[in-house]
Every structure is written in C-alpha cells, then in structure tokens.
Motif scaffolding. Structure first.
Motif, PDB file in Angstrom:
ATOM      1  N   ARG A  14       0.848  -1.207   0.000  1.00 42.17           N
ATOM      2  CA  ARG A  14       0.000   0.000   0.000  1.00 42.17           C
ATOM      3  C   ARG A  14       0.874   1.244   0.000  1.00 42.17           C
ATOM      4  N   ALA A  15       0.475   2.227  -0.805  1.00 39.72           N
ATOM      5  CA  ALA A  15       1.226   3.476  -0.886  1.00 39.72           C
ATOM      6  C   ALA A  15       1.140   4.230   0.437  1.00 39.72           C
ATOM      7  N   LEU A  16       2.147   5.040   0.705  1.00 41.46           N
ATOM      8  CA  LEU A  16       2.085   5.978   1.823  1.00 41.46           C
ATOM      9  C   LEU A  16       1.363   7.192   1.240  1.00 41.46           C
ATOM     10  N   ASN A  17       0.045   7.178   1.385  1.00 42.05           N
ATOM     11  CA  ASN A  17      -0.829   8.062   0.607  1.00 42.05           C
ATOM     12  C   ASN A  17      -1.181   9.342   1.369  1.00 42.05           C
ATOM     13  N   PHE A  18      -0.637  10.467   0.892  1.00 43.43           N
ATOM     14  CA  PHE A  18      -0.931  11.769   1.514  1.00 43.43           C
ATOM     15  C   PHE A  18      -1.729  12.655   0.556  1.00 43.43           C
ATOM     16  N   ASN A  19      -2.515  12.022  -0.306  1.00 40.03           N
ATOM     17  CA  ASN A  19      -3.322  12.770  -1.273  1.00 40.03           C
ATOM     18  C   ASN A  19      -4.324  13.689  -0.584  1.00 40.03           C
ATOM     19  N   ALA A  20      -4.620  14.820  -1.261  1.00 37.21           N
ATOM     20  CA  ALA A  20      -5.516  15.827  -0.678  1.00 37.21           C
ATOM     21  C   ALA A  20      -6.993  15.512  -0.913  1.00 37.21           C
ATOM     22  N   GLY A  21      -7.294  14.708  -1.916  1.00 39.69           N
ATOM     23  CA  GLY A  21      -8.691  14.345  -2.151  1.00 39.69           C
ATOM     24  C   GLY A  21      -8.954  14.145  -3.632  1.00 39.69           C
ATOM     25  N   PRO A  22      -9.530  13.002  -4.031  1.00 36.47           N
ATOM     26  CA  PRO A  22      -9.766  11.821  -3.204  1.00 36.47           C
ATOM     27  C   PRO A  22      -8.508  11.408  -2.452  1.00 36.47           C
ATOM     28  N   ALA A  23      -8.720  10.785  -1.300  1.00 34.93           N
ATOM     29  CA  ALA A  23      -7.626  10.534  -0.385  1.00 34.93           C
ATOM     30  C   ALA A  23      -7.682   9.098   0.133  1.00 34.93           C
ATOM     31  N   ALA A  24      -6.735   8.794   1.008  1.00 37.15           N
ATOM     32  CA  ALA A  24      -6.645   7.438   1.565  1.00 37.15           C
ATOM     33  C   ALA A  24      -7.962   7.022   2.217  1.00 37.15           C
ATOM     34  N   LEU A  25      -8.318   5.754   2.046  1.00 42.87           N
ATOM     35  CA  LEU A  25      -9.461   5.171   2.757  1.00 42.87           C
ATOM     36  C   LEU A  25      -8.902   4.142   3.743  1.00 42.87           C
ATOM     37  N   PRO A  26      -9.630   3.864   4.820  1.00 43.05           N
ATOM     38  CA  PRO A  26      -9.117   2.868   5.766  1.00 43.05           C
ATOM     39  C   PRO A  26      -8.971   1.510   5.058  1.00 43.05           C
ATOM     40  N   GLU A  27      -7.836   0.867   5.265  1.00 44.21           N
ATOM     41  CA  GLU A  27      -7.603  -0.422   4.622  1.00 44.21           C
ATOM     42  C   GLU A  27      -8.688  -1.432   5.017  1.00 44.21           C
TER      43      GLU A  27
END
Ligand SMILES: *Cc1c(COP(=O)(O)O)cnc(C)c1O
Length: 359
Positions: free
Chosen positions: A3-16
């Motif tokens: 899984r990426a270390l996802n710091f996206n602003a939106g759409p963004a990480a969802l709980p695994e």
C-alpha cells in the motif's frame, strides 16, 4: 502489493479495513446474489444501507432531531450554488469569510445569485491566518455567514467557531468533517464532499437545520431545492449507491475506533508529529500557516528553494510517499493526513523529513 504511503488531498486514503470489507462483499452483498451497485435503490437491502449510514452519521456527530441529514451529488462545489439559492433572503446580504481558494469560489457563486459580501479576509496575509473573530464585522441583518472550517490548500483551520450569532452559520467542512467533535447547534448548515474524510467521491453530505428549509422557494429547480431530498430520505432519485455504501463502511470503522473524540486524539497526535518535524528543523522546513491557525488535516510547508523542493519530492516518491506536492496554486509541499491516514505513515514521513534535512 505494498500500500502506498498516501498523503493525497482528495480523493484521499481510505481505511484499509474498509477496502477489505468492500472487497469481501464486492461480488455479493449479503445473500442477494448481486453486488451493491447492481441493486435497486428501492430494495430493502439498499434502504437498510441508506438508513444505517444516515443514523450512524447522526450518532457519530451528535446531530439533534431538528436537523436533516442529506446525501446529495454534485460535490461541495454544487453547494457553493445551492446554499445561496436556498438560503438567501430578499433584501438581505450573505456574508463570507475568505480563508482560501474554496471560500473565494463559494463567494463567487453567491454573487451570481444575490447580494454577497466579504465579512473578513485573510487574503492580504497569503491566507496564513484565520481572521480573528474581532475582525469580523458585527453581523445582524444578513441572511447567513459562510465559513470554510478547514482550508485544504493553505493548511489552515478554524479553532474558534463563531457562536451565538444573530444569523445562521454555514460551514464548508469538506476537509475536516468528522475529524473532531462538533457543536451542531452553532450551525445552520454544514456541507462536505465525502472524498476527504468520509469515503469516496460521489456523495456530498449536507446537515441543515429544519427551520431553514422554509427559506427554499417553490420556483427553485427540483433537484436544487433542499426540500426535495429532505422529504424523501435522500431517495428522490437514484442516489450514488456505491458511494453511500462505502460511506457507511467508513462510519462503522470510525465507530469501531471509539468515535469522533478518539479520531480527534489520533489526528492531534499525527499533526503534532509533522509540525514538530517542521519546527525542529532549524528553518529547513517552513510551515505556511501561522501557529494558531494550523490545520490538523493538511500540513503545508516549503523548503528554501524550488530545486530543494524538487529533490525532496522526488526522493519522497522513490520511498513510496505520494501526494506530497503542494496545490498547483501555492507550490511547496502538503501532507494531507485525514482520518484514514495511519499514524505509522505519518511517523515514517516525519522520519524521512528529518533524515532528508540532515543530508
Ligand atoms: C475539496 C474541497 C471542495 C471541492 O469539493 P468537490 O467535491 O470537488 O466539489 C470544496 N471545499 C473544500 C474545503 C474542499 O476541501
């Protein structure tokens, strides 16, 4: 897969955990013999999903009975239009506090529909600070006051919400809804696109005090009138069923962690780790936001030169960090650390920042 270390602003990480649950139910929901997005939105199974999502959202945010919760489409951006369309009153001004690009956009739409004015602005200060309440003109005659509680692009957040106003407070909470407990009675209307803190894009949540529904006029287009979905449990037309289903899973996940108070604690810890990395870097990293206005959700910072910033972002990318480039309008770096971004990912980022600055 890693899984990426996802710091996206939106759409963004969802709980695994949410994605895994959805994967388990992807082909067949319950014993229906079909996937959620193949079901009728009039089926009892979908009605259950819709009602449960509504109830859980109400419970998690302690929303009183005199407020409606609506699931709409069109994103937060359509709310820039729907809010003035429904809430502006004849001969009265709508007031906007400018704290960044999203509030500027909200004001622009309001001006197309009636009289709208700036109540306070942080623009001259490069949106580093949330204007203090004493700078906001005394407002009595307005139809509402609009604020943006978290400024996704500049990385600032309201920490003192105006209370006891003579006019309804309207808040765009797209990037900090459910990140901290709310006193709902302070607000007339709250809206948020789901894709930052609540789920995937496609559904927008609106919380509106019931008595404000009386302001909507019969001349409004049906789909732009809050009363339409308020009167039909947000099932007037075909809803974004998959997005609402995922929203429900995110709400269940939030509850399993202990609710919004627990989320706030974790969010404070995560933000604290990154701001410490900035503050303890001897000026290698500069936080964009002034201390008192710092956001718990979007941590914005710059490095001394564009060249260093470029190298920082490239090396971060090579280590698996994504979404760290600042918004195209401001540059620099931004780490979005919404509810679903794990503490460990934030710790790894802080570690990388320290290591990079040393080198
Ligand atoms: C992302 C965002 C928006 C825009 O949301 P859309 O769903 O893309 O329309 C509006 N306001 C804020 C504060 C945001 O963060």
């Amino acid at each position: 897969m890693k899984r990426a270390l996802n710091f996206n602003a939106g759409p963004a990480a969802l709980p695994e955990a949410v994605l895994k649950r959805a994967e388990k139910e992807w082909l067949e929901y319950g014993d229906t013999g079909m996937a959620v997005m193949e079901m009728s939105h009039r089926s009892k199974e979908y009605e259950y999903i819709n009602n449960t999502a509504q109830q859980m959202f109400r419970k998690l945010l302690s929303i009183p009975e005199d407020y409606e919760v609506l699931f709409l489409q069109g994103g937060a951006s359509l709310q820039f239009t729907m809010v003035p369309m429904n809430l502006m009153e004849e001969g009265k001004t709508a007031y906007y506090v400018l704290t960044g690009s999203w509030s500027e956009k909200a004001l622009k739409e309001a001006k197309k529909l009636g009289k709208a004015e700036i109540a306070a602005s942080g623009k001259e200060n490069q949106y580093k600070t949330i204007p203090s309440l004493s700078n906001i003109k005394p407002l009595t005659e307005g139809s509402y006051l609009h604020i943006t509680t978290n400024n996704t692009i500049y990385g600032t957040q309201w920490h003192d919400i105006p209370a006891g106003l003579d006019l309804p407070l309207v808040a765009d909470m797209s990037s900090d809804i459910m990140s901290r407990p709310l006193e709902i009675s302070n607000y007339g209307l709250i809206y948020a696109g789901a894709q930052k803190n609540l789920g995937p894009s496609g559904v927008t949540v609106v919380v509106i005090k019931k008595d404000l529904l009386a302001r909507s006029k019969d001349s409004l287009p049906t789909m732009l009138d809050y009363r339409t979905q308020a009167g039909s449990a947000s099932l007037y037309n075909t809803p974004p069923t998959l997005a609402v289903y995922l929203l429900k899973l995110v709400l269940e996940w939030a509850e399993s962690l202990g609710g919004v108070k627990s989320l706030e604690k974790i969010n404070q810890e995560k933000a604290g780790i990154l701001y410490s990395a900035i503050d303890e870097s001897d000026g290698f990293y500069h936080g964009h936001a002034d201390h008192g206005s710092r956001s718990m959700m979007n941590v914005t910072f710059t490095l001394d030169t564009e060249e260093t910033t470029k190298v920082f972002l490239e090396e971060a990318k090579a280590r698996g960090f994504t979404g760290l480039a600042g918004h195209r309008s401001v540059g620099g770096c931004r780490a979005s650390i919404y509810n679903a971004v794990p503490l460990e990912h934030v710790e790894q980022l802080a570690q990388f920042m320290k290591e990079f600055s040393k080198r």
